[in-house]
Design a protein around this motif. Structure first.
Motif, PDB file in Angstrom:
ATOM      1  N   LYS A 129     -20.065  46.856 -15.026  1.00 50.36           N
ATOM      2  CA  LYS A 129     -21.426  47.293 -15.235  1.00 50.36           C
ATOM      3  C   LYS A 129     -22.077  47.577 -13.889  1.00 50.36           C
ATOM      4  O   LYS A 129     -21.905  46.822 -12.932  1.00 50.36           O
ATOM      5  N   LYS A 130     -22.829  48.678 -13.810  1.00 49.98           N
ATOM      6  CA  LYS A 130     -23.506  49.042 -12.573  1.00 49.98           C
ATOM      7  C   LYS A 130     -25.016  48.920 -12.738  1.00 49.98           C
ATOM      8  O   LYS A 130     -25.564  49.202 -13.796  1.00 49.98           O
ATOM      9  N   ASN A 158     -28.635  50.244 -11.948  1.00 51.20           N
ATOM     10  CA  ASN A 158     -29.316  51.488 -11.599  1.00 51.20           C
ATOM     11  C   ASN A 158     -30.461  51.200 -10.629  1.00 51.20           C
ATOM     12  O   ASN A 158     -31.413  50.499 -10.973  1.00 51.20           O
ATOM     13  N   ALA A 213     -19.385  48.972  -5.643  1.00 53.99           N
ATOM     14  CA  ALA A 213     -18.887  49.200  -7.001  1.00 53.99           C
ATOM     15  C   ALA A 213     -19.890  48.834  -8.092  1.00 53.99           C
ATOM     16  O   ALA A 213     -19.864  49.426  -9.175  1.00 53.99           O
ATOM     17  N   ASN A 214     -20.782  47.874  -7.822  1.00 53.81           N
ATOM     18  CA  ASN A 214     -21.670  47.406  -8.884  1.00 53.81           C
ATOM     19  C   ASN A 214     -23.064  48.025  -8.840  1.00 53.81           C
ATOM     20  O   ASN A 214     -23.983  47.550  -9.495  1.00 53.81           O
ATOM     21  N   SER A 215     -23.221  49.102  -8.060  1.00 54.89           N
ATOM     22  CA  SER A 215     -24.538  49.712  -7.875  1.00 54.89           C
ATOM     23  C   SER A 215     -24.452  51.228  -7.920  1.00 54.89           C
ATOM     24  O   SER A 215     -23.452  51.826  -7.521  1.00 54.89           O
ATOM     25  N   GLU A 216     -25.546  51.823  -8.380  1.00 56.65           N
ATOM     26  CA  GLU A 216     -25.614  53.280  -8.449  1.00 56.65           C
ATOM     27  C   GLU A 216     -27.038  53.720  -8.149  1.00 56.65           C
ATOM     28  O   GLU A 216     -28.000  53.143  -8.675  1.00 56.65           O
ATOM     29  N   ASN A 254     -24.394  44.686  -2.580  1.00 56.69           N
ATOM     30  CA  ASN A 254     -23.430  44.101  -3.508  1.00 56.69           C
ATOM     31  C   ASN A 254     -23.890  42.714  -3.975  1.00 56.69           C
ATOM     32  O   ASN A 254     -23.837  42.398  -5.162  1.00 56.69           O
ATOM     33  N   SER A 261     -27.141  42.985  -6.180  1.00 56.06           N
ATOM     34  CA  SER A 261     -26.810  43.554  -7.489  1.00 56.06           C
ATOM     35  C   SER A 261     -26.072  42.536  -8.350  1.00 56.06           C
ATOM     36  O   SER A 261     -26.335  42.419  -9.555  1.00 56.06           O
ATOM     37  N   ASP A 262     -25.169  41.788  -7.730  1.00 59.44           N
ATOM     38  CA  ASP A 262     -24.447  40.744  -8.464  1.00 59.44           C
ATOM     39  C   ASP A 262     -25.410  39.670  -8.964  1.00 59.44           C
ATOM     40  O   ASP A 262     -25.288  39.197 -10.105  1.00 59.44           O
TER      41      ASP A 262
END
Length: 319
Positions: A2-3, A5, A26-29, A283, A286-287
Motif C-alpha cells: 500500500k502506498k 498519497n 516504495a511506500n509513498s507516491e 519512508n 509513511s510507514d
C-alpha cells in the motif's frame, strides 16, 4: 504494498528535493502539489508526475485522495497551514522549524491529538543512517562518557531585506533558518534540559541575526554551536567523549561518520546513497502513518517543543 498519497505544499527548492527523493520510496507516491502560482504548481506536478496541481492550498487539504501533506513553505506560514491540513483530516510532515514559537508548536500537537492525525517536524537529519550509526557508537560506549557536542551550520547569504532568509515578516534570521540543525544535533545526544545558555551575535541592517555563536550547558555535557549567514562554517559535528570522538562531515545531510580514539581513526561508516537523503524520512513517516501511529518515535513532539524552547532562549539572549 500500500502506498501513501502525498500532497506537497510549496514548490521551492526543498519541495523539489523532497519530491525527487520520494520517487525512490516504495511506500509513498506524490499525488498532488499546491503553490500560490498555479502555473508553477502545474510545472512541478509535470516534472514529478503528480496527478493534480492546485493554485490554492485549501483545495489540496480538501482533496479526499490526499493522505498526508508535506509543508515546505516559509517558517511563519507553517502553523496556519499545518492547522488547516489537520482540521481537514490530513496527516502532516511540516518542514523545520515546525513553527516560530513554542506556544505554536504545542498548539499544533494538541490539534493533532484532538483530530487523531499524525504530525511530525521534518528534522530529516535524525533519520539519516550516519546519524543513527553515531548514536549507536555512543550507546555502545565507543567514545566513553559524553562530554561535548560541537556543531555549526552556516553559508554566506547575500543580504536583502526582502529575501526570505532575512525578511522580518517571514521569521528571517540564521537561528531559525540554519541554527535549528546544530540545536537539534545537540539535543539528540542529550535528553536532559539545559542548565544555561550563553550566546553572542551580529545583526543584518534590518535587525535579524546573521551570525550567532552559542554554548548550551546540559547537566551531562556542553554543546558549543554556531550558525551564520556571513560565512561558510565547517558544517561538521563532533560528538566527544572521554575515550574518543565521532566526526560527522556536513552533519545536517550526513552520509558518513568517523570514529576516533585520540588521534587514531578506528571505524567509519558511509551510506553510499544516491539520493539527497529525504527518502529515509519519507519512508519512516509513511510507514508510521500506514501503521496507524500518530507520532514519531524518532522526532517526537517533545523534541519539536524543545527545539522551539531552545531557539527562543538563544534569540532572547542575543536581543
Amino acid at each position: 504494498m500500500k502506498k501513501l498519497n502525498w500532497g506537497i505544499v510549496g514548490a521551492g527548492r526543498i519541495a523539489h528535493q523532497f519530491a525527487a527523493d520520494m520517487a525512490t520510496v516504495a511506500n509513498s507516491e506524490l499525488y498532488a502539489v499546491a503553490a500560490r502560482d498555479e502555473t508553477r504548481a502545474q510545472a512541478f506536478a509535470e516534472q514529478y508526475q503528480a496527478d493534480v496541481a492546485y493554485g490554492d492550498y485549501q483545495q489540496l487539504f480538501n482533496d479526499e485522495n490526499v493522505d498526508a501533506v508535506y509543508i515546505a513553505t516559509p517558517h511563519n506560514l507553517h502553523f496556519e497551514q499545518a492547522k488547516a491540513a489537520m482540521l481537514a483530516g490530513k496527516s502532516v510532515l511540516c518542514e523545520k522549524p515546525i513553527t516560530v514559537s513554542q506556544q505554536e508548536s504545542e498548539a499544533l500537537f494538541q490539534i493533532a491529538k484532538e483530530q487523531q492525525v499524525y504530525l511530525i517536524e521534518g528534522m530529516w537529519t535524525y533519520f539519516l543512517p550516519a546519524i543513527k550509526q553515531a548514536q549507536q557508537w555512543v550507546e555502545e560506549g565507543k567514545i566513553g562518557k559524553l562530554l561535548h557536542v560541537k556543531a555549526d551550520f552556516g553559508y554566506p547569504q547575500v543580504y536583502s531585506p526582502d529575501a526570505r532568509e532575512f525578511d522580518v515578516d517571514l521569521a528571517g534570521g540564521c537561528v531559525f533558518e540554519m541554527g535549528i540543525y546544530p540545536i537539534a544535533i545537540a539535543q539528540l545526544f542529550s535528553s536532559l534540559s539545559p542548565d544555561s545558555i550563553y550566546a553572542t551575535a551580529s545583526f543584518a541592517p534590518n535587525g535579524v541575526e546573521d551570525d550567532v555563536s552559542f554554548i548550551i550547558n546540559y547537566p551531562d555535557m556542553t554543546a558549543t554551536l554556531g550558525t551564520s549567514f556571513k560565512c561558510k562554517l565547517q558544517n561538521w559535528a563532533y560528538i566527544i567523549g572521554d575515550k574518543g570522538y565521532i566526526a560527522i562531515p556536513d552533519f545536517w545531510r550526513a552520509s558518513q561518520c568517523y570514529l576516533y580514539e585520540l588521534d587514531t581513526q578506528v571505524d567509519s561508516f558511509n551510506d553510499q546513497r544516491i539520493t539527497i537523503g529525504f527518502d529515509y524520512e519519507i519512508n519512516a513517516v509513511s510507514d508510521d502513518i500506514l501503521s496507524g501511529r500518530l507520532t514519531s518515535d524518532i522526532v517526537t513532539p517533545n523534541s519539536s517543543n524543545t527545539f522551539q524552547q531552545l531557539i527562543n532562549q538563544v534569540k532572547t539572549y542575543i536581543k
